[in-house]
Design a protein around this motif. Structure first.
Motif, PDB file in Angstrom:
ATOM      1  N   PRO A  45       0.796  -1.231   0.000  1.00 41.90           N
ATOM      2  CA  PRO A  45       0.000   0.000   0.000  1.00 41.90           C
ATOM      3  C   PRO A  45       0.828   1.280   0.000  1.00 41.90           C
ATOM      4  O   PRO A  45       0.426   2.273  -0.588  1.00 41.90           O
ATOM      5  N   SER A  46       1.994   1.264   0.634  1.00 37.32           N
ATOM      6  CA  SER A  46       2.850   2.449   0.679  1.00 37.32           C
ATOM      7  C   SER A  46       3.937   2.423  -0.388  1.00 37.32           C
ATOM      8  O   SER A  46       4.821   3.274  -0.391  1.00 37.32           O
ATOM      9  N   GLY A  47       3.890   1.445  -1.270  1.00 34.91           N
ATOM     10  CA  GLY A  47       4.952   1.294  -2.256  1.00 34.91           C
ATOM     11  C   GLY A  47       6.229   0.845  -1.571  1.00 34.91           C
ATOM     12  O   GLY A  47       6.210   0.357  -0.446  1.00 34.91           O
ATOM     13  N   LEU A  48       7.335   0.995  -2.244  1.00 34.18           N
ATOM     14  CA  LEU A  48       8.660   0.725  -1.679  1.00 34.18           C
ATOM     15  C   LEU A  48       9.472   2.000  -1.796  1.00 34.18           C
ATOM     16  O   LEU A  48       9.237   2.805  -2.714  1.00 34.18           O
ATOM     17  N   PRO A  49      10.432   2.224  -0.892  1.00 37.07           N
ATOM     18  CA  PRO A  49      11.216   3.459  -0.956  1.00 37.07           C
ATOM     19  C   PRO A  49      11.810   3.681  -2.351  1.00 37.07           C
ATOM     20  O   PRO A  49      12.432   2.799  -2.927  1.00 37.07           O
ATOM     21  N   GLY A  50      11.535   4.850  -2.886  1.00 33.03           N
ATOM     22  CA  GLY A  50      12.023   5.199  -4.222  1.00 33.03           C
ATOM     23  C   GLY A  50      11.104   4.774  -5.353  1.00 33.03           C
ATOM     24  O   GLY A  50      11.309   5.164  -6.493  1.00 33.03           O
ATOM     25  N   PHE A  51      10.083   3.974  -5.030  1.00 38.89           N
ATOM     26  CA  PHE A  51       9.155   3.470  -6.050  1.00 38.89           C
ATOM     27  C   PHE A  51       7.711   3.600  -5.558  1.00 38.89           C
ATOM     28  O   PHE A  51       6.986   2.609  -5.464  1.00 38.89           O
ATOM     29  N   PRO A  52       7.281   4.824  -5.232  1.00 37.36           N
ATOM     30  CA  PRO A  52       5.959   4.999  -4.635  1.00 37.36           C
ATOM     31  C   PRO A  52       4.796   4.628  -5.549  1.00 37.36           C
ATOM     32  O   PRO A  52       3.699   4.368  -5.075  1.00 37.36           O
ATOM     33  N   GLY A  53       5.020   4.553  -6.847  1.00 39.26           N
ATOM     34  CA  GLY A  53       3.952   4.213  -7.781  1.00 39.26           C
ATOM     35  C   GLY A  53       3.752   2.724  -7.982  1.00 39.26           C
ATOM     36  O   GLY A  53       2.811   2.316  -8.655  1.00 39.26           O
ATOM     37  N   SER A  54       4.613   1.924  -7.403  1.00 42.58           N
ATOM     38  CA  SER A  54       4.486   0.465  -7.545  1.00 42.58           C
ATOM     39  C   SER A  54       3.890  -0.102  -6.261  1.00 42.58           C
ATOM     40  O   SER A  54       4.538  -0.078  -5.211  1.00 42.58           O
ATOM     41  N   HIS A  55       2.658  -0.577  -6.384  1.00 47.12           N
ATOM     42  CA  HIS A  55       1.947  -1.103  -5.214  1.00 47.12           C
ATOM     43  C   HIS A  55       1.628  -2.584  -5.332  1.00 47.12           C
ATOM     44  O   HIS A  55       1.332  -3.219  -4.329  1.00 47.12           O
ATOM     45  N   ARG A  56       1.634  -3.114  -6.546  1.00 51.53           N
ATOM     46  CA  ARG A  56       1.285  -4.531  -6.757  1.00 51.53           C
ATOM     47  C   ARG A  56       2.508  -5.274  -7.262  1.00 51.53           C
ATOM     48  O   ARG A  56       3.135  -4.851  -8.233  1.00 51.53           O
ATOM     49  N   PHE A  57       2.825  -6.377  -6.599  1.00 49.91           N
ATOM     50  CA  PHE A  57       3.999  -7.180  -6.939  1.00 49.91           C
ATOM     51  C   PHE A  57       3.621  -8.647  -6.919  1.00 49.91           C
ATOM     52  O   PHE A  57       2.616  -9.037  -6.320  1.00 49.91           O
ATOM     53  N   GLN A  58       4.474  -9.449  -7.529  1.00 54.15           N
ATOM     54  CA  GLN A  58       4.387 -10.889  -7.340  1.00 54.15           C
ATOM     55  C   GLN A  58       5.803 -11.440  -7.326  1.00 54.15           C
ATOM     56  O   GLN A  58       6.713 -10.874  -7.923  1.00 54.15           O
ATOM     57  N   LEU A  59       5.963 -12.551  -6.599  1.00 55.42           N
ATOM     58  CA  LEU A  59       7.266 -13.205  -6.505  1.00 55.42           C
ATOM     59  C   LEU A  59       7.394 -14.235  -7.609  1.00 55.42           C
ATOM     60  O   LEU A  59       6.468 -15.005  -7.859  1.00 55.42           O
ATOM     61  N   GLU A  60       8.553 -14.237  -8.261  1.00 52.07           N
ATOM     62  CA  GLU A  60       8.847 -15.199  -9.315  1.00 52.07           C
ATOM     63  C   GLU A  60      10.053 -16.029  -8.896  1.00 52.07           C
ATOM     64  O   GLU A  60      11.055 -15.479  -8.439  1.00 52.07           O
ATOM     65  N   ARG A  61       9.974 -17.330  -9.058  1.00 52.47           N
ATOM     66  CA  ARG A  61      11.119 -18.212  -8.806  1.00 52.47           C
ATOM     67  C   ARG A  61      12.084 -18.094  -9.982  1.00 52.47           C
ATOM     68  O   ARG A  61      11.667 -17.980 -11.123  1.00 52.47           O
ATOM     69  N   ILE A  62      13.359 -18.149  -9.669  1.00 52.23           N
ATOM     70  CA  ILE A  62      14.401 -18.139 -10.693  1.00 52.23           C
ATOM     71  C   ILE A  62      15.025 -19.524 -10.650  1.00 52.23           C
ATOM     72  O   ILE A  62      15.637 -19.909  -9.649  1.00 52.23           O
ATOM     73  N   THR A  63      14.851 -20.264 -11.710  1.00 51.29           N
ATOM     74  CA  THR A  63      15.323 -21.644 -11.769  1.00 51.29           C
ATOM     75  C   THR A  63      16.799 -21.745 -11.433  1.00 51.29           C
ATOM     76  O   THR A  63      17.614 -20.999 -11.969  1.00 51.29           O
ATOM     77  N   GLY A  64      17.118 -22.661 -10.519  1.00 51.90           N
ATOM     78  CA  GLY A  64      18.505 -22.915 -10.165  1.00 51.90           C
ATOM     79  C   GLY A  64      19.159 -21.839  -9.329  1.00 51.90           C
ATOM     80  O   GLY A  64      20.379 -21.780  -9.230  1.00 51.90           O
TER      81      GLY A  64
END
Length: 165
Positions: A45-64
């Protein structure tokens, strides 16, 4: 730990997510195309420091890889490499976890911690470093997160994780 307010309720539930079509929607990122999955939506809801416009994220696995990609769904160019900080680890001390959960009004059983990871070329190849002073805390029950800054300066900003080769 710096002062923080309790985590607010997410702005939208996964079923309200604008990309929640039955087929799934692809997002162009700097790492290629990813399928947006409303079931894996994390709200900041508060974004991340330096990226206030990004509120929605998802985690992606990186193979290996031991790292995950925390990809913004609001801006395909915004992504962070992160690593889970195991609950049983002393990388974030129990007292600081408890204090964080108290300030955020978060049940400790539903709190996952992620460290933002950076990489640099070193004498042994690519080296990975975790920022332990400013972990990301995820409320796994409500699927919302925030980044906190721990006041204790003994937490490293560049904790060496491992060489990648």
């Amino acid at each position: 730990m710096t002062a923080a307010a309790a985590l607010p309720e997410p702005a939208m539930t996964p079923t309200q997510h604008p990309f929640a079509d039955p087929e799934g929607t692809m997002l162009a990122t700097r790492f290629g195309m990813i399928r947006m999955d409303p079931e894996r939506l994390l709200s900041f809801p508060s974004g991340l420091p330096g990226f206030p416009g990004s509120h929605r994220f998802q985690l992606e696995r990186i193979t290996g890889s031991p790292v995950l990609l925390l990809q913004s769904l609001d801006d395909g160019a915004v992504a962070f490499f992160v690593m889970p900080i195991p609950r049983e680890s002393d990388l974030v001390r129990s007292a600081d976890r408890s204090a964080t959960c108290h300030v955020l009004a978060l049940d400790p059983d539903h709190a996952d911690y992620l460290a933002v990871v950076t990489a640099r070329q070193g004498s042994e190849g690519l080296e990975l470093f975790a920022n332990l002073r400013a972990p990301i805390v995820i409320d796994t029950q409500r699927r919302i997160g925030t980044q906190i800054v721990l006041a204790d300066s003994s937490y490293s900003l560049r904790h060496r994780v491992l060489p990648s080769n």
